[in-house]
Write a protein that holds these residues in place. Sequence first.
Motif, PDB file in Angstrom:
ATOM      1  N   ARG A 278       0.830  -1.211   0.000  1.00  0.00           N
ATOM      2  CA  ARG A 278       0.000   0.000   0.000  1.00  0.00           C
ATOM      3  C   ARG A 278       0.865   1.262   0.000  1.00  0.00           C
ATOM      4  O   ARG A 278       0.589   2.235  -0.715  1.00  0.00           O
ATOM      5  N   LYS A 279       1.937   1.207   0.814  1.00  0.00           N
ATOM      6  CA  LYS A 279       2.830   2.360   0.865  1.00  0.00           C
ATOM      7  C   LYS A 279       3.503   2.583  -0.478  1.00  0.00           C
ATOM      8  O   LYS A 279       3.621   3.731  -0.958  1.00  0.00           O
ATOM      9  N   GLN A 280       3.918   1.459  -1.120  1.00  0.00           N
ATOM     10  CA  GLN A 280       4.580   1.589  -2.420  1.00  0.00           C
ATOM     11  C   GLN A 280       3.600   2.107  -3.479  1.00  0.00           C
ATOM     12  O   GLN A 280       3.979   2.857  -4.375  1.00  0.00           O
ATOM     13  N   ASN A 281       2.339   1.694  -3.381  1.00  0.00           N
ATOM     14  CA  ASN A 281       1.329   2.219  -4.315  1.00  0.00           C
ATOM     15  C   ASN A 281       1.137   3.723  -4.144  1.00  0.00           C
ATOM     16  O   ASN A 281       0.970   4.466  -5.113  1.00  0.00           O
ATOM     17  N   GLU A 282       1.166   4.151  -2.876  1.00  0.00           N
ATOM     18  CA  GLU A 282       1.047   5.583  -2.626  1.00  0.00           C
ATOM     19  C   GLU A 282       2.235   6.333  -3.227  1.00  0.00           C
ATOM     20  O   GLU A 282       2.074   7.401  -3.840  1.00  0.00           O
ATOM     21  N   GLU A 283       3.428   5.722  -3.032  1.00  0.00           N
ATOM     22  CA  GLU A 283       4.615   6.359  -3.619  1.00  0.00           C
ATOM     23  C   GLU A 283       4.527   6.376  -5.146  1.00  0.00           C
ATOM     24  O   GLU A 283       4.932   7.342  -5.795  1.00  0.00           O
ATOM     25  N   GLU A 285       1.801   6.542  -6.869  1.00  0.00           N
ATOM     26  CA  GLU A 285       0.865   7.611  -7.241  1.00  0.00           C
ATOM     27  C   GLU A 285       1.561   8.978  -7.197  1.00  0.00           C
ATOM     28  O   GLU A 285       1.345   9.833  -8.077  1.00  0.00           O
ATOM     29  N   GLN A 286       2.394   9.132  -6.164  1.00  0.00           N
ATOM     30  CA  GLN A 286       3.141  10.389  -6.088  1.00  0.00           C
ATOM     31  C   GLN A 286       4.065  10.546  -7.286  1.00  0.00           C
ATOM     32  O   GLN A 286       4.190  11.650  -7.868  1.00  0.00           O
TER      33      GLN A 286
END
Length: 782
Positions: A278-283, A285-286
Amino acid sequence: MTDTAETIYVAVGKAVEESKHTLLWALQNLCPTKVCILHVHQPASLFNSSRMSFTASRLHQQEIGKKILDRIMNDYLLICGQKSVEAAKLNIEMDDAEKGIVELIRDQNIKKLVMGAAADKHFSEGMTDLKSEKAQYVELHAPPFCKIWFICGGQLVHRRSLVENGQSNLSSSASSSSYWTGSNKVASSSDPSVSGTLGESPDWLEFNEGSGDDKVFENLEQALFIAEKSNQEAFEELDRRLKAEKDALNAVVRQANEMKSSYIGELRRRKEIEATLRKQNEELEQVTQQRDQAREIARTHELLLKSRSAKSDHVKILEAKLSSAMEQLQICQRERDDLRTKLESTCNSIEDHSTKQEEGSSNVHMQQFFSEFSVAEIHDATEDFDPSFKIAEGAYGSIYRCALRHTEVAIKVLHQNSLQGPLEFQKEVDILSKLRHPNLVTLIGVCPEIWALINEYLPNGSLGDRLSARDNTPPLSWQTRIHIATEICSALIFLHSSKPQRIVHGNLKPGNILLDTNFGCKLSDFGVCHVLSSLVNSNNMTDISRKFPYLDPQFLNTRTLTPSSDIYSFGIILLQLITGRPPLSIIEDVQHAVNGKRLNDLLDPSAGDCSYVEAEQLTRLALRCCDTNRSRRPDLVSEVYKVLELIRNTIGPLSTVHAGSEELRQPPDSFFCPISKEIMMDPHVAADGFTYELRQIRRWLDGGHNTSPCTNIPLAHRNLIPNHALRSAILRVVEAASPPLTLFLIPGTYLISFLLFFPIGHVVLFFLCSILQVGTFMSLLV
């Protein structure tokens, strides 16, 4: 003894470990208030010596004899004391122990007696006969007023009840018997620690003149010390075994806890990985947003370049920024691809781990559909393996035909020194008990004690018997051979597609292909390790080819069996079905005939008329199966079965009269429901692997039954699967039997039986009587 009505007498021997099971059974099952330990001693001969006087020898003997006897009897009294039961001991000396027991019963007016039926090593489940000659003598000669329990291995084997107004057939006891005191009086004691009322030393302990000395006494003392030490070592060994079992149990518990901890840790790691994703997906997206921003900047810079073409320096700076942004974008894209790869790898590892856990759990809880039979049942069914029941014999063992639990079966008993050992036997049991297929032999039960497999009985023998015309059996028609080849191919496809691990038969040959009443084939003998073990030290290719003509030659190089090995064996069998020749050199002979266009010379004339085109097509397919290169052999599903099924559909169903047989067609057993005994209209397969009429099996299950109607084994589930193959076979036979009459088919299996198996005149008469409602149809039919 005065209170004989409440006293239980227990006859014991010198071996405490052997007789204590009889005493314990009496204490636990009869719950006596008082017990008397009874012992009859058989005297031994002694040597003479002239060094010591008769008086000194007698004194030594009395002292030694008392110690030995007291030690033995006190062991039994100690057992009674541990059970809080009052106990006494009764001793007599006699040449024959059984006669001594009978004499004590009569003299002491013994009402209840417990004694051994045989040595513990002779005990077996269901044992009812007295193996010991002593027990048989006491059973026959004891006075009728004495009730006797015979024990073996701590279990009640036989009981003799009181005989009212009966007369004992016991004659006077032998004159060689004598009691302890030498005056025909029994010495007894109720004190569990000593036997002080024994009186004089018994004659069996008296040495002849001058036979005892200090050395003899020391030897006996040393023997007693060794016996005590052995008992102590036995107790210590028992304690060590109990500790070992306890440690093993603790190890299992620890392993279970470790597995539980591992599972919890795996769940925790999975949650951590999901959080990381999830954290990597957020990154990601950034990074995507940054990329969009970079593209927007690039477009802005392009507009600036167009509007400010004069400012070249500024344009270069913008180009440099644009180039940097594009490089940053490419880096972000590579990072995104790496993250996706890691995500897929992690998901695959989680799925593999879950699959392994599910496979392990399914293997543990997989139910086996077979019964265990006792050795006594096997012996009773075969009349102690009478040769008249034997139908086959080979290097592995013998096969007997008999009836077990009202079912006709074939019992395969392996020789103890055969090539097929315990591992191969267990492997065959595991395979047959977990697989159900119409073309695999059904395992009904096993008897592990004698390495016996109980399979369904197939009356038409093996394919090898038919190809070799054993016992003048009629040859198989071309139509029947095509059906047999198709069914063999179907069974192999089923084995090779088994989950989680493919199954290789490894021992496919005509002798292991059995034929039922309707000449349907079933594969048997899955124990392949005896073939492998016999080839381990062999390097002579010629000898192996002659001894095992159906074995894949690639096995000699790889030492491994694969599904392709079964395809090679199937190719040899297919060539035999076509030509009727033995397996040795059949590949070379057929290859030469095909190359020289002389295949007609090799076709088996006993098979009847056949299409030369079909025969040539099957021959070329069989030769491909027998290719020495495994990679060039055809696939069973997409190539072999497709061709066989096409030919089978072309030639139609099996003929009503089998080739070489003049008997009229009989309804196959597989057409009938095992419950109603009627021909099935809607056959369905239950969890036990048997096929039933849908209406009958549903009525069975709705009636509260959860076991198989055929084997009485609990059903793993209540799911019912339609047997389309059997239903199609029934319909094909109906259409082939009398096509015009199929217009009159109505629900009811008896009507179908008339249409199939009665002459046309009787069938027409049946319909006329049904229409006119005349009740005399059966009389007219007769």
